[in-house]
Design an enzyme around this catalytic site. Structure first.
Site, PDB file in Angstrom:
ATOM      1  N   SER A   4       0.823  -1.208   0.000  1.00 19.46           N
ATOM      2  CA  SER A   4       0.000   0.000   0.000  1.00 19.46           C
ATOM      3  C   SER A   4       0.862   1.267   0.000  1.00 19.46           C
ATOM      4  O   SER A   4       1.742   1.397  -0.837  1.00 19.46           O
ATOM      5  CB  SER A   4      -0.946  -0.061   1.198  1.00 19.46           C
ATOM      6  OG  SER A   4      -2.100   0.675   0.922  1.00 19.46           O
TER       7      SER A   4
ATOM      8  N   LYS B 167       4.297   1.958  -2.288  1.00 26.06           N
ATOM      9  CA  LYS B 167       4.786   3.139  -3.020  1.00 26.06           C
ATOM     10  C   LYS B 167       6.228   3.386  -2.562  1.00 26.06           C
ATOM     11  O   LYS B 167       7.124   3.692  -3.338  1.00 26.06           O
ATOM     12  CB  LYS B 167       3.919   4.370  -2.708  1.00 26.06           C
ATOM     13  CG  LYS B 167       2.387   4.147  -2.799  1.00 26.06           C
ATOM     14  CD  LYS B 167       1.589   5.398  -2.476  1.00 26.06           C
ATOM     15  CE  LYS B 167       0.188   5.204  -1.903  1.00 26.06           C
ATOM     16  NZ  LYS B 167      -0.806   4.490  -2.624  1.00 26.06           N
TER      17      LYS B 167
ATOM     18  N   TRP C 265     -10.020   0.406  -5.293  1.00 25.81           N
ATOM     19  CA  TRP C 265      -9.478   1.735  -4.958  1.00 25.81           C
ATOM     20  C   TRP C 265      -8.062   1.904  -5.521  1.00 25.81           C
ATOM     21  O   TRP C 265      -7.658   2.989  -5.928  1.00 25.81           O
ATOM     22  CB  TRP C 265      -9.484   1.874  -3.431  1.00 25.81           C
ATOM     23  CG  TRP C 265      -9.030   3.167  -2.853  1.00 25.81           C
ATOM     24  CD1 TRP C 265      -7.995   3.345  -1.980  1.00 25.81           C
ATOM     25  CD2 TRP C 265      -9.614   4.463  -3.049  1.00 25.81           C
ATOM     26  NE1 TRP C 265      -7.893   4.662  -1.627  1.00 25.81           N
ATOM     27  CE2 TRP C 265      -8.873   5.375  -2.273  1.00 25.81           C
ATOM     28  CE3 TRP C 265     -10.679   4.949  -3.816  1.00 25.81           C
ATOM     29  CZ2 TRP C 265      -9.164   6.736  -2.222  1.00 25.81           C
ATOM     30  CZ3 TRP C 265     -10.965   6.305  -3.769  1.00 25.81           C
ATOM     31  CH2 TRP C 265     -10.225   7.176  -2.981  1.00 25.81           C
TER      32      TRP C 265
ATOM     33  N   HIS D 166      -7.621  -5.699  -0.059  1.00 22.71           N
ATOM     34  CA  HIS D 166      -6.380  -4.933   0.135  1.00 22.71           C
ATOM     35  C   HIS D 166      -5.652  -5.467   1.366  1.00 22.71           C
ATOM     36  O   HIS D 166      -6.078  -5.231   2.488  1.00 22.71           O
ATOM     37  CB  HIS D 166      -6.809  -3.477   0.340  1.00 22.71           C
ATOM     38  CG  HIS D 166      -5.694  -2.504   0.413  1.00 22.71           C
ATOM     39  ND1 HIS D 166      -4.933  -2.166  -0.677  1.00 22.71           N
ATOM     40  CD2 HIS D 166      -5.214  -1.767   1.443  1.00 22.71           C
ATOM     41  CE1 HIS D 166      -4.041  -1.260  -0.317  1.00 22.71           C
ATOM     42  NE2 HIS D 166      -4.182  -1.002   0.969  1.00 22.71           N
TER      43      HIS D 166
END
Ligand code: GCU
Length: 432
Positions: A271, A275, A362, A412
């Protein structure tokens, strides 16, 4: 600003961002047909229009340009080593019979003697016992601290600031005894150790607390010349850059630890920390494998696909993650000289694994897939193969070679399924 009113302001900012994201998740576009047509920036064309046709042209000309574009427009520049100076490692504890005797567990405190105002970071390292050689190692940050990653009760509880999370037993922004192991399912330590891998992790909040004013309490303020009065300027690093810096300092330590093969490091993150792992892997070539788990917007997902989270949403909710310039691309993505296929390409020829989850709309799973696909030309310059397919594969059906991808059943998260693929991938590409 006086110290005693600061917590009130922080809490307000956080509640705003959490509520804001939740509201946006309900109203965001999830319809492929509503994505406006877009053109990706050309991966293999230099700024003065020269076509890049060979691996050394990529390495010498185009890669430095692309890296500079990410510094300028997305994550900001990581300060030069002279800024932080000497890095000190102190092994504070060694337990030779961790995980029922399977592993050795070490804690390492990493600090900057020239900058004592930064409290330093506490790394937890598990290495397999009886391997007979230095172990390849996964390196990744955690959301909840070392005590959340491990189920071993003697892991010290983090005392640092944490984002509010009642479900995870974070009370008044601090971990409690009940928060032990709350991230353990995302870090299957025994499974990793059983496969002959080491794992090194740290709490990302050791670098700076994850909220808009968090930098004031962290490394970025300590290293900035004008300290707490800094007005962040275009091109200066954001929190993701600082968290990625922490991963590179772990690599510095691992180069000194005889139980780890520092030539076999895989960087991993989930998540917002996915990044972070992508950006760490882009900058630091000691990471021989780069893994992005559900990294989404600001990570692997193409920013020009306006579906799920968008640049406008992420830069409003989490402005501190990026350099200030990135906010100017909210609703104006086509003006940005990069897209995320270029972030994946920065790893080339080092292998990259991109993972999505089917319910994680998302994060735009298809956009995560496409960034890997469109990074393939950079890998091809080195004779490396990418996915071997051009359409997103079926659920739970991993594809790829030097760029690999899967979309897994579920939400997720990081699961054993994900780790099974990462272990296979790391074995194939790191251990050989
Ligand atoms: C939010 C944010 C995402 C991020 C995620 C996470 O959902 O919008 O960009 O990846 O938090 O880090 O869990």
């Amino acid at each position: 600003m006086s110290r005693n009113i600061l917590p009130v302001l922080i809490t307000t900012t956080l509640f705003h961002s959490a509520g804001f994201v939740e509201a946006q998740q309900k109203t965001a576009n999830y319809d492929e047909a509503k994505i406006a047509p877009y053109t990706l920036p050309d991966l293999l064309k230099t700024s003065d229009g020269k076509a890049v046709k060979a691996a050394d042209e990529w390495t010498k000309l185009r890669r430095p340009e692309v890296l500079a574009l990410f510094e300028q427009h997305v994550f900001g520049r990581t300060p030069a080593p002279a800024t932080w100076g000497k890095v000190e490692f102190k092994v504070t504890q060694v337990k030779k019979d961790a995980l029922g005797g399977k592993a050795t567990r070490k804690f390492i405190h990493i600090s900057l003697p020239e900058h004592p105002a930064w409290q330093g970071m506490d790394v937890m390292l598990y290495t397999p016992n009886g391997l007979g050689k230095p172990a390849p190692c996964f390196v990744g940050p955690s959301f909840g601290g070392n005590h959340a990653v491990s189920l071993e009760k003697d892991v010290p509880l983090s005392t640092r600031w944490m984002r509010p999370n009642k479900e995870k037993s974070i009370i008044d922004n601090r971990a409690t005894e009940a928060s032990r192991g709350n991230e353990a399912s995302r870090w299957p330590l025994e499974m990793i150790i059983d496969q002959g891998f080491a794992v090194a992790t740290y709490y990302y909040g050791d670098i700076e607390p994850d909220h808009a004013d968090g930098w004031k309490e962290g490394l970025r303020a300590v290293l900035s010349k004008d300290g707490a009065s800094t007005e962040w300027k275009d091109g200066q690093w954001g929190a993701i850059g600082a968290w990625a810096w922490g991963l590179s300092r772990i690599a510095d330590y691992l180069e000194t630890d005889a139980d780890v093969n520092a030539k076999q490091l895989a960087v991993i993150g989930h998540s917002r920390l996915g990044k972070t792992s992508l950006w760490a892997g882009a900058q630091d070539t000691r990471f021989g494998v780069v893994i992005s788990n559900n990294s989404g917007e600001g990570g692997a997902a193409l920013m020009r696909r306006n579906i799920g989270e968008t640049t406008a949403i992420i830069t409003k909710a989490f402005p501190h993650w990026f350099t200030r310039t990135y906010t100017s691309y909210a609703g104006n993505e086509s003006a940005c000289p990069i897209d995320k296929h270029m972030l994946i390409a920065l790893a080339a020829p080092r292998p990259v694994y991109i993972a999505s989850a089917v319910e994680d709309t998302w994060a735009d799973p298809k956009g995560e897939f496409l960034s890997g696909l469109h990074a393939e030309p950079a890998f091809a310059l080195f004779g490396k193969k990418g996915y071997g397919v051009t359409a997103q594969p079926a659920i739970d059906s991993p594809v790829g070679d030097a760029i690999a991808y899967h979309i897994r059943t579920g939400k997720h998260d990081v699961t054993d399924y994900d780790w099974t693929q990462y272990l296979k991938f790391a074995k194939r590409h790191l251990v050989k």
